[in-house]
Structure formats: structure tokens, C-alpha cells
Design an enzyme around this catalytic site. Structure first.
Site, PDB file in Angstrom:
ATOM      1  N   GLU A  11       7.049   4.865  17.854  1.00 36.54           N
ATOM      2  CA  GLU A  11       6.512   5.814  18.498  1.00 36.54           C
ATOM      3  C   GLU A  11       7.915   5.575  19.746  1.00 36.54           C
ATOM      4  O   GLU A  11       8.668   5.271  20.211  1.00 36.54           O
ATOM      5  CB  GLU A  11       5.410   4.904  19.466  1.00 36.54           C
ATOM      6  CG  GLU A  11       3.880   5.744  18.786  1.00 36.54           C
ATOM      7  CD  GLU A  11       3.955   4.483  17.932  1.00 36.54           C
ATOM      8  OE1 GLU A  11       5.185   3.188  17.549  1.00 36.54           O
ATOM      9  OE2 GLU A  11       3.227   4.672  16.337  1.00 36.54           O
ATOM     10  N   HIS A  46       1.741   4.744   2.319  1.00 37.48           N
ATOM     11  CA  HIS A  46       1.119   5.176   3.023  1.00 37.48           C
ATOM     12  C   HIS A  46       1.479   6.273   3.699  1.00 37.48           C
ATOM     13  O   HIS A  46       1.916   7.334   2.654  1.00 37.48           O
ATOM     14  CB  HIS A  46       2.213   5.089   4.548  1.00 37.48           C
ATOM     15  CG  HIS A  46       2.529   3.133   4.054  1.00 37.48           C
ATOM     16  ND1 HIS A  46       3.212   2.368   3.739  1.00 37.48           N
ATOM     17  CD2 HIS A  46       2.567   2.334   5.290  1.00 37.48           C
ATOM     18  CE1 HIS A  46       3.041   0.856   3.687  1.00 37.48           C
ATOM     19  NE2 HIS A  46       2.187   0.782   5.306  1.00 37.48           N
ATOM     20  N   ARG A  55       0.916  -0.764  -0.483  1.00 34.59           N
ATOM     21  CA  ARG A  55       0.105  -0.235   0.099  1.00 34.59           C
ATOM     22  C   ARG A  55       0.874   0.690  -0.146  1.00 34.59           C
ATOM     23  O   ARG A  55       1.855   1.278   0.406  1.00 34.59           O
ATOM     24  CB  ARG A  55      -0.953   0.028   0.999  1.00 34.59           C
ATOM     25  CG  ARG A  55      -0.008  -0.289   2.451  1.00 34.59           C
ATOM     26  CD  ARG A  55      -0.977   0.189   3.514  1.00 34.59           C
ATOM     27  NE  ARG A  55      -2.413  -0.065   3.841  1.00 34.59           N
ATOM     28  CZ  ARG A  55      -2.670  -1.608   4.965  1.00 34.59           C
ATOM     29  NH1 ARG A  55      -1.297  -1.948   5.364  1.00 34.59           N
ATOM     30  NH2 ARG A  55      -3.893  -1.476   4.483  1.00 34.59           N
TER      31      ARG A  55
HETATM   32  I1  8IG Z   1       5.664  -3.450  11.715  1.00 36.16           I
HETATM   33  O1  8IG Z   1       5.325  -0.670  16.584  1.00 36.16           O
HETATM   34  C1  8IG Z   1       4.811  -2.356  12.944  1.00 36.16           C
HETATM   35  N1  8IG Z   1       4.834  -0.824  12.750  1.00 36.16           N
HETATM   36  N2  8IG Z   1       3.818   2.820  14.506  1.00 36.16           N
HETATM   37  N3  8IG Z   1       4.320   1.086  15.216  1.00 36.16           N
HETATM   38  C2  8IG Z   1       4.036   1.847  14.663  1.00 36.16           C
HETATM   39  N4  8IG Z   1       3.836   1.294  13.307  1.00 36.16           N
HETATM   40  C3  8IG Z   1       4.457  -0.049  13.148  1.00 36.16           C
HETATM   41  C4  8IG Z   1       5.116  -0.658  14.573  1.00 36.16           C
HETATM   42  C5  8IG Z   1       5.238  -0.183  15.468  1.00 36.16           C
HETATM   43  N5  8IG Z   1       5.377  -2.304  14.046  1.00 36.16           N
END
Ligand code: 8IG
Length: 271
Positions: A192, A93, A91
Site C-alpha cells: 500500500e 494469489h 497458495r
Molecule cells: I507479508 O504490508 C505482507 N503482505 N498488502 N501489505 C500487504 N500485503 C502484505 C504486507 C503489507 N505484508
């Protein structure tokens, strides 16, 4: 009907163009169900049914090339025992900075191609310590933390029961152990901080990722029924004592492919 914002009209026209090219290039006039396969889900694809046609997304108008390793950038027309399924492997983003219309072009194209049901999958972080990497979780609701909307103008859309209770119940019939979670979408591309994860926990989120909510909103605005399934590929930041990396995403996908593929295959046949 309230007049649509010009940006919506243009996005829908681009989707009509893509759907026409899809019908021509696959030889399949219309599809019934769309599936978007996110990070970690690619190994499950071959279990969905018989692939009748495969294209590179960029063979279709207005699709961007894939930016993420493990995202194949393929579109397949799959015959799932008579149900024509449109599968997107990968996809676009928000963090690619192509705008919200690029993020939701596949969803609008699926609707224009005839799909009334869409299955949105993703790889994500989990806030429940009992969800080991490789655990699929049904999305029961979402929290949009991107500060963005994929809709244009004064387009008021109800999001109650956005993630279909009917399709979640069907999933639990197929795989009774499936937990449910609340998906918090961040813009990314950074993961995060531990403090942000504590914020998500405090406001009721249990999954964190960088996709899906924008797509689900547009799918609802187009009248589609939505199933969301997350593959927890890592514990959320600060929970494991380890740094997050993309390789564990791919690893969790390989490990869970049979369970996820079997689940999707059943859902496509019974939805
Ligand atoms: I795969 O821990 C994946 N995508 N925001 N946080 C965020 N996106 C993710 C994470 C994650 N793991």
C-alpha cells in the site's frame, strides 16, 4: 436450492477431481481439517503432527505452481494425534492473474476432501504499532478491497461471524495473549501507499494483506467453519519509516514459528 452458476459447477467438478487424486496419492480417504500456510508460516508446519504423505501441489489436478519465494507449493497429509489434517504450504494469489477460481481451488478441494474446518493463515502488515513483527493476530472480520468476488452468479452468501467465534475463543484459551484484528485484502502485488494505509485505518482495518478474504468467502459458501490467523511481519506502509521487503516476512516467520506451530497444533487437536 437455487441452480448454481455454470462456473461454480465447473469449479466444484475440478475440486472433486483434485480430491479424488489426493485420496489416491495420500492413501487417506478423507480429511477433517485443512490448513493453508501463508507467508512466514512454513517453519511452523513440522510442529503440527506426523506427516503421512507429502505431494507437490502440481501433482494434483488444476493447481498452479507457486509463484512466491518461501511458498513451498507442497500438500501434506498430517496425522495430528488421530485427526487427519490436510496442509497446503503456499497458495495462489489474485495478483498471479490466474483468476478467482485458481485462488480458491485449494479451499474447494479441501471441502471435497471432507474438511469441515479450515484454518487460513497469512503474513501481513499491521496497523497497530504495538504489534511487533512476529505477532500472530486472530482475524475477527475482513474488508474486501479487491473489487472482486470469488463467487459466481446470483449466489447470496451471509458473511456474519465469518471467522468462527468458537475457534477464536479456543485460540485464546491456548494462547491468552492473542490480539484480534480486521484484515483488509488488497489485490497486490504492490504494497500500500501510506495514504491507503490511512484509509484502511479510517474504515476500521488493522491488518493488510493480499490473500485470505477470497478463500474465506468460498469456504463459507461451502459450509465450512473458518479460523483466520495473520502473522504480522511488518508495520504497514508509512508507519516504520522504512521500506517494506519480503525478507522480513521470512524472518518474522522463523522467529514466531514455535508460538504459531504450538497454537495450530493445539487447535487441530481440539477443534
Ligand atoms: I507479508 O504490508 C505482507 N503482505 N498488502 N501489505 C500487504 N500485503 C502484505 C504486507 C503489507 N505484508
Amino acid at each position: 436450492m437455487v441452480t448454481q452458476h455454470p462456473a461454480t459447477v465447473e469449479a466444484q467438478a475440478r475440486a472433486q477431481e483434485a480430491a479424488a487424486a489426493l485420496a489416491e496419492q495420500t492413501g487417506v480417504a478423507s480429511h477433517a481439517i485443512a490448513v493453508v500456510l501463508g507467508s512466514g508460516w512454513e517453519p511452523a508446519t513440522d510442529l503440527l503432527g506426523t506427516t503421512r504423505a507429502a505431494l507437490t501441489v502440481t501433482d494434483l489436478p488444476h493447481f498452479a505452481p507457486p509463484a512466491v519465494a518461501g511458498h513451498a507449493g507442497q500438500v501434506r497429509s498430517i496425522d495430528a494425534d488421530g485427526t487427519p489434517v490436510l496442509a497446503f504450504l503456499g497458495r495462489t494469489h489474485l495478483y498471479e492473474e490466474r483468476g478467482v477460481d485458481a485462488v480458491t481451488h485449494a479451499v474447494r478441494t479441501a471441502a471435497a476432501a471432507g474438511c469441515r474446518v479450515i484454518v487460513l493463515t497469512n503474513g501481513c502488515g499491521g496497523l497497530d504499532a504495538s504489534w511487533s513483527p512476529g505477532t500472530p493476530v486472530l482475524i475477527a472480520d475482513h474488508i474486501n478491497l479487491t473489487g472482486m468476488s470469488p463467487l459466481h452468479g446470483a449466489h447470496f452468501v451471509d458473511l456474519t461471524d465469518l471467522y468462527s467465534p468458537r475457534l477464536r475463543a479456543l485460540c485464546r484459551q491456548v494462547d491468552p495473549g492473542l490480539p484480534e484484528g480486521v484484515y483488509a485484502q488488497f489485490r497486490g502485488p504492490m504494497y500500500e501507499t501510506p495514504a491507503e494505509i490511512e484509509m484502511v485505518r479510517a474504515i476500521g482495518g488493522t491488518l493488510v494483506g493480499m490473500s485470505t478474504a477470497m478463500e474465506a468467502i468460498v469456504a463459507r459458501s461451502l459450509g465450512m467453519e473458518i479460523l483466520g490467523i495473520s502473522l504480522v511481519t511488518n508495520l504497514a506502509a508509512g508507519m516504520s519509516g522504512k521500506a517494506l521487503n519480503h525478507e522480513e516476512v521470512l524472518q518474522a516467520g522463523r522467529q514466531a514459528a514455535a508460538r504459531m506451530g504450538g497454537l495450530l497444533a493445539q487447535v487441530l487437536r481440539q477443534a
